[in-house]
Design a protein around this motif. Structure first.
Motif, PDB file in Angstrom:
ATOM      1  N   ARG A  61     -32.407 -40.207  12.116  1.00 29.66           N
ATOM      2  CA  ARG A  61     -33.003 -41.089  12.218  1.00 29.66           C
ATOM      3  C   ARG A  61     -32.976 -41.984  13.305  1.00 29.66           C
ATOM      4  O   ARG A  61     -32.046 -42.779  13.617  1.00 29.66           O
ATOM      5  CB  ARG A  61     -33.642 -41.801  11.084  1.00 29.66           C
ATOM      6  N   GLY A  62     -33.284 -41.368  14.264  1.00 31.74           N
ATOM      7  CA  GLY A  62     -32.637 -42.902  15.540  1.00 31.74           C
ATOM      8  C   GLY A  62     -31.433 -42.461  15.971  1.00 31.74           C
ATOM      9  O   GLY A  62     -30.885 -43.401  16.575  1.00 31.74           O
ATOM     10  N   PRO A  63     -31.458 -41.217  16.817  1.00 36.33           N
ATOM     11  CA  PRO A  63     -29.634 -40.662  16.783  1.00 36.33           C
ATOM     12  C   PRO A  63     -29.434 -41.343  18.917  1.00 36.33           C
ATOM     13  O   PRO A  63     -30.724 -41.720  19.258  1.00 36.33           O
ATOM     14  CB  PRO A  63     -29.109 -39.776  16.902  1.00 36.33           C
ATOM     15  N   SER A  64     -28.751 -41.866  19.025  1.00 33.72           N
ATOM     16  CA  SER A  64     -28.184 -43.033  20.398  1.00 33.72           C
ATOM     17  C   SER A  64     -27.802 -41.029  21.371  1.00 33.72           C
ATOM     18  O   SER A  64     -27.301 -41.684  22.090  1.00 33.72           O
ATOM     19  CB  SER A  64     -27.335 -43.970  20.070  1.00 33.72           C
ATOM     20  N   ASN A  65     -27.270 -40.943  20.776  1.00 33.14           N
ATOM     21  CA  ASN A  65     -26.777 -39.697  21.082  1.00 33.14           C
ATOM     22  C   ASN A  65     -27.327 -38.476  20.590  1.00 33.14           C
ATOM     23  O   ASN A  65     -28.212 -37.785  19.634  1.00 33.14           O
ATOM     24  CB  ASN A  65     -24.962 -39.527  21.127  1.00 33.14           C
ATOM     25  N   THR A  79     -19.792 -25.323  20.566  1.00 43.31           N
ATOM     26  CA  THR A  79     -18.675 -26.444  21.294  1.00 43.31           C
ATOM     27  C   THR A  79     -19.984 -27.265  21.201  1.00 43.31           C
ATOM     28  O   THR A  79     -19.522 -28.281  20.603  1.00 43.31           O
ATOM     29  CB  THR A  79     -18.632 -26.111  22.872  1.00 43.31           C
ATOM     30  N   ALA A  80     -21.167 -27.552  21.167  1.00 44.81           N
ATOM     31  CA  ALA A  80     -22.051 -28.573  20.954  1.00 44.81           C
ATOM     32  C   ALA A  80     -22.025 -29.054  19.973  1.00 44.81           C
ATOM     33  O   ALA A  80     -22.002 -30.228  19.443  1.00 44.81           O
ATOM     34  CB  ALA A  80     -23.730 -27.997  21.717  1.00 44.81           C
ATOM     35  N   ALA A  81     -21.696 -27.633  18.633  1.00 38.73           N
ATOM     36  CA  ALA A  81     -21.817 -28.460  17.232  1.00 38.73           C
ATOM     37  C   ALA A  81     -20.574 -29.009  17.148  1.00 38.73           C
ATOM     38  O   ALA A  81     -20.984 -30.083  16.524  1.00 38.73           O
ATOM     39  CB  ALA A  81     -22.292 -27.381  16.315  1.00 38.73           C
ATOM     40  N   ALA A  82     -18.927 -28.247  16.956  1.00 32.39           N
ATOM     41  CA  ALA A  82     -17.714 -28.960  17.567  1.00 32.39           C
ATOM     42  C   ALA A  82     -17.794 -30.079  18.209  1.00 32.39           C
ATOM     43  O   ALA A  82     -17.039 -31.974  17.718  1.00 32.39           O
ATOM     44  CB  ALA A  82     -17.408 -28.581  17.665  1.00 32.39           C
ATOM     45  N   ALA A  83     -18.589 -30.779  19.232  1.00 25.11           N
ATOM     46  CA  ALA A  83     -18.359 -31.965  19.746  1.00 25.11           C
ATOM     47  C   ALA A  83     -19.168 -32.707  18.847  1.00 25.11           C
ATOM     48  O   ALA A  83     -18.754 -34.265  18.954  1.00 25.11           O
ATOM     49  CB  ALA A  83     -18.423 -32.035  21.310  1.00 25.11           C
ATOM     50  N   MET A  84     -20.609 -32.906  19.145  1.00 26.44           N
ATOM     51  CA  MET A  84     -21.367 -33.497  18.544  1.00 26.44           C
ATOM     52  C   MET A  84     -20.834 -34.157  16.721  1.00 26.44           C
ATOM     53  O   MET A  84     -21.211 -35.094  16.616  1.00 26.44           O
ATOM     54  CB  MET A  84     -22.804 -32.865  18.285  1.00 26.44           C
ATOM     55  N   PRO A  89     -28.049 -35.246  16.387  1.00 27.07           N
ATOM     56  CA  PRO A  89     -28.411 -33.176  16.594  1.00 27.07           C
ATOM     57  C   PRO A  89     -28.133 -32.772  17.906  1.00 27.07           C
ATOM     58  O   PRO A  89     -28.181 -33.267  18.846  1.00 27.07           O
ATOM     59  CB  PRO A  89     -29.359 -33.742  16.466  1.00 27.07           C
ATOM     60  N   LEU A  90     -27.843 -31.752  17.178  1.00 28.70           N
ATOM     61  CA  LEU A  90     -27.622 -30.421  18.405  1.00 28.70           C
ATOM     62  C   LEU A  90     -29.029 -29.781  18.273  1.00 28.70           C
ATOM     63  O   LEU A  90     -29.545 -29.246  17.524  1.00 28.70           O
ATOM     64  CB  LEU A  90     -27.070 -29.466  17.712  1.00 28.70           C
TER      65      LEU A  90
END
Length: 187
Positions: A61-65, A79-84, A89-90
């Motif tokens: 709900r309203g992520p800043s990233n 890579t994105a899933a692991a980094a985030m 969200p990805l």
């Protein structure tokens, strides 16, 4: 997977299949330890991009990233899933252009999204898709900066600067509202 799920009690555990294949597998598998009637909360859509956007709306709900990766790049996505992980969200997109569902998610969350990490080079997410994503999170379409980092290093000859020098902070864990997703199966 079947034995793991069979060990759960769907009356005490929220079962959330993500994607059409997961929903199909859940509803077409007999679990000997489950009651004859149980509820689950499917998150499905007609495309991978739409499923990712739906999952993002459900969980964040309203992520800043947020992160963006090509639906055609398993390396970028992994890579994105692991980094985030807990940062946001990805979202998936096509290589050549920002998908409609991803753009819609970014536009709706534009007031909150301060950082959008794009994973993969221009062969995974095109310059046009990156520009469209920047425009989606920007109030006027030109109020965003792109800094191309490679192997964790900013190139020495870049004219771009990050939009913020503050490190990403993990969003507080929010408990999603499952009411709208509830589906019931009776065998």
């Amino acid at each position: 997977m079947r034995s793991y799920l069979n060990g759960l009690d769907p009356r005490k555990t929220h079962i959330i299949p993500v994607g059409g294949s997961a929903k199909y597998a859940l509803t077409h598998t007999a679990f000997s330890n489950w009651p004859s009637t149980y509820s689950y909360y499917p998150i499905t859509a007609s495309t991978h991009e739409a499923t990712a956007a739906k999952l993002a709306r459900f969980w964040w709900r309203g992520p800043s990233n947020a992160a963006l990766a090509s639906v055609d790049s398993w390396r970028g996505g992994t890579t994105a899933a692991a980094a985030m992980n807990v940062f946001g969200p990805l979202l998936w997109t096509r290589v050549d252009a920002l998908s409609t569902d991803t753009r819609s998610y970014l536009v709706r969350g534009a007031a909150n999204v301060n950082h959008l990490a794009v994973f993969g080079g221009t062969g995974s997410v095109s310059t046009a898709a990156v520009n469209a994503a920047g425009t989606a999170i920007s109030a006027s379409g030109s109020l965003w900066d792109y800094t191309p980092y490679y192997n964790g290093q900013e190139p020495a000859t870049t004219s771009s600067t990050p939009t913020s020098s503050t490190p990403m902070q993990a969003e507080p864990a929010a408990r999603p509202d499952l009411t709208a997703l509830r589906a019931t199966v009776t065998r």
